[in-house]
Design an enzyme around this catalytic site. Structure first.
Site, mmCIF file in Angstrom:
data_model
loop_
_atom_site.group_PDB
_atom_site.id
_atom_site.type_symbol
_atom_site.label_atom_id
_atom_site.label_comp_id
_atom_site.label_asym_id
_atom_site.label_seq_id
_atom_site.Cartn_x
_atom_site.Cartn_y
_atom_site.Cartn_z
ATOM 1 N N SER A 45 0.876 -1.183 0.000
ATOM 2 C CA SER A 45 0.000 0.000 0.000
ATOM 3 C C SER A 45 0.905 1.222 0.000
ATOM 4 O O SER A 45 2.101 1.116 0.327
ATOM 5 C CB SER A 45 -0.849 -0.004 1.284
ATOM 6 O OG SER A 45 -1.450 1.254 1.501
ATOM 7 N N TYR A 64 -1.977 -1.159 10.452
ATOM 8 C CA TYR A 64 -1.955 -1.275 8.990
ATOM 9 C C TYR A 64 -0.627 -0.737 8.438
ATOM 10 O O TYR A 64 0.025 -1.387 7.609
ATOM 11 C CB TYR A 64 -3.140 -0.493 8.423
ATOM 12 C CG TYR A 64 -3.400 -0.694 6.954
ATOM 13 C CD1 TYR A 64 -4.171 -1.757 6.495
ATOM 14 C CD2 TYR A 64 -2.903 0.197 6.006
ATOM 15 C CE1 TYR A 64 -4.429 -1.930 5.139
ATOM 16 C CE2 TYR A 64 -3.155 0.030 4.652
ATOM 17 C CZ TYR A 64 -3.921 -1.029 4.225
ATOM 18 O OH TYR A 64 -4.177 -1.201 2.890
HETATM 19 P P1 NAD Z 1 -11.450 -6.152 0.121
HETATM 20 O O1 NAD Z 1 -12.059 -6.051 1.476
HETATM 21 O O2 NAD Z 1 -12.267 -5.889 -1.094
HETATM 22 O O3 NAD Z 1 -10.773 -7.586 -0.078
HETATM 23 C C1 NAD Z 1 -10.069 -8.223 0.931
HETATM 24 C C2 NAD Z 1 -10.000 -9.687 0.596
HETATM 25 O O4 NAD Z 1 -9.281 -10.350 1.646
HETATM 26 C C3 NAD Z 1 -11.380 -10.358 0.528
HETATM 27 O O5 NAD Z 1 -11.362 -11.368 -0.459
HETATM 28 C C4 NAD Z 1 -11.523 -10.967 1.919
HETATM 29 O O6 NAD Z 1 -12.415 -12.067 1.958
HETATM 30 C C5 NAD Z 1 -10.087 -11.403 2.147
HETATM 31 N N1 NAD Z 1 -9.775 -11.648 3.547
HETATM 32 C C6 NAD Z 1 -9.931 -10.830 4.607
HETATM 33 N N2 NAD Z 1 -9.530 -11.455 5.733
HETATM 34 C C7 NAD Z 1 -9.109 -12.692 5.351
HETATM 35 C C8 NAD Z 1 -8.587 -13.810 6.051
HETATM 36 N N3 NAD Z 1 -8.408 -13.802 7.368
HETATM 37 N N4 NAD Z 1 -8.269 -14.919 5.347
HETATM 38 C C9 NAD Z 1 -8.460 -14.968 3.998
HETATM 39 N N5 NAD Z 1 -8.946 -13.933 3.292
HETATM 40 C C10 NAD Z 1 -9.263 -12.819 3.966
HETATM 41 O O7 NAD Z 1 -10.182 -5.182 0.198
HETATM 42 P P2 NAD Z 1 -9.177 -4.634 -0.916
HETATM 43 O O8 NAD Z 1 -9.243 -3.172 -0.835
HETATM 44 O O9 NAD Z 1 -9.351 -5.328 -2.216
HETATM 45 O O10 NAD Z 1 -7.798 -5.071 -0.248
HETATM 46 C C11 NAD Z 1 -6.927 -6.013 -0.808
HETATM 47 C C12 NAD Z 1 -5.502 -5.659 -0.416
HETATM 48 O O11 NAD Z 1 -5.162 -4.390 -0.977
HETATM 49 C C13 NAD Z 1 -5.282 -5.537 1.082
HETATM 50 O O12 NAD Z 1 -4.036 -6.099 1.435
HETATM 51 C C14 NAD Z 1 -5.279 -4.035 1.305
HETATM 52 O O13 NAD Z 1 -4.532 -3.673 2.429
HETATM 53 C C15 NAD Z 1 -4.617 -3.579 0.020
HETATM 54 N N6 NAD Z 1 -4.828 -2.175 -0.310
HETATM 55 C C16 NAD Z 1 -6.092 -1.692 -0.507
HETATM 56 C C17 NAD Z 1 -6.246 -0.345 -0.834
HETATM 57 C C18 NAD Z 1 -7.594 0.261 -1.088
HETATM 58 O O14 NAD Z 1 -7.669 1.505 -1.219
HETATM 59 N N7 NAD Z 1 -8.664 -0.506 -1.198
HETATM 60 C C19 NAD Z 1 -5.135 0.476 -0.938
HETATM 61 C C20 NAD Z 1 -3.883 -0.052 -0.722
HETATM 62 C C21 NAD Z 1 -3.742 -1.383 -0.413
#
Ligand code: NAD
Length: 256
Positions: A138, A151
């Protein structure tokens, strides 16, 4: 380009993970999905791209379940060629109020799970002299924001793990790189928009504008599709010597 390869994408039932899984599938990779919630919808979306898809429901906070998932993927497809460590959660609170249980969960799911999946996937990649490990970190792996101690700590750790993984395999065909998105409108971020709207009495649209305006100069979300194309690039021959980078796709967030 990726026909015959297998990609395991953690946390791929939603958001960025699903976007990356679909981009890799569009290039021919078979996919192992993981994550909670609806599985049928994401599986159908990926298999519509003409590849084989399977699913393992490992809870990424549990090392034994991660080990079972890697075994399952190897038995189902022969080997994991591409590992995308993507599963992640968020919790927002000042340090003095941060629930200890949320700290432990974020460190386990956002950081330790990447270590476990990486250590378990590496031997087969090393034996094949080809592998790609892509860690979804991130902008919070590069800079901090208040109220996101767990985080930010986990994501800085993921960037560190990326560099060590890259260095330990630098003379081989196994590369490891990190993707550092800014805001992406997924359920993880929608919760933060909702909290802002509720706290400040704003509409969803105004809360979204405020969220983007605080950090992201482009005032635009990065999309899971754009992040998927960056993952595809990391898997391409052109990226053979891209090793240990933390590549931000953040609308200028970290350029400030
Ligand atoms: P999201 O909530 O849409 O997806 C998260 C995924 O992780 C889902 O499939 C969920 O079921 C799974 N998950 C959560 N806990 C879990 C567990 N204990 N075991 C297995 N699966 C689990 O979120 P996202 O925004 O797509 O996030 C995905 C990644 O991207 C994360 O690592 C997040 O930190 C990172 N990220 C997101 C953003 C953003 O703005 N959305 C920005 C930077 C980084």
């Amino acid at each position: 380009m990726l026909k015959g390869k297998t990609a395991l994408v953690t946390g791929s039932t939603s958001g960025i993970g699903l976007g990356i899984a679909k981009a890799l599938a569009a290039k021919g990779a078979n996919i192992v999905l993981n994550g909670f919630g609806d599985v049928k919808g994401p599986s159908a979306e990926v298999s519509a791209l003409g590849v084989q898809v399977d699913y393992h429901g490992a809870d990424m906070s549990k090392p034994a379940e991660i080990e079972a998932m890697l075994k399952f993927a190897a038995e189902r497809f022969g080997r994991v060629d591409i590992l995308v460590n993507n599963a992640g959660i968020q919790h927002v609170a000042r340090i003095e109020n941060f629930p200890v249980e949320r700290w432990d969960a974020i460190i386990a799911i956002n950081l330790s799970s990447a270590f476990h999946a990486t250590r378990l996937a590496l031997p087969a990649m090393q034996a094949a002299n080809w592998g790609r490990i892509i860690n979804v970190a991130s902008v919070h792996g590069l800079v901090a924001s208040a109220e996101k101690s767990a985080y930010v700590t986990a994501k800085h750790g993921v960037v560190g793990l990326t560099k060590v993984t890259a260095l330990e395999n630098a003379t081989t065909g196994v590369t490891c790189n990190a993707i550092c998105p800014g805001w992406v409108l997924t359920p993880l971020v929608q919760k933060q928009v909702d909290a802002k709207a509720a706290a400040l009495g704003l509409s969803n649209l105004d809360a979204t504008k405020l969220l983007l305006g605080e950090k992201e100069p482009s005032l635009q979300f990065t999309t899971p599709e754009e992040l998927g194309e960056l993952a595809v690039f990391f898997c391409s021959p052109a990226a053979n010597n891209v090793r240990g980078v933390a590549w931000n796709m953040d609308g200028g967030w970290t350029a400030q």
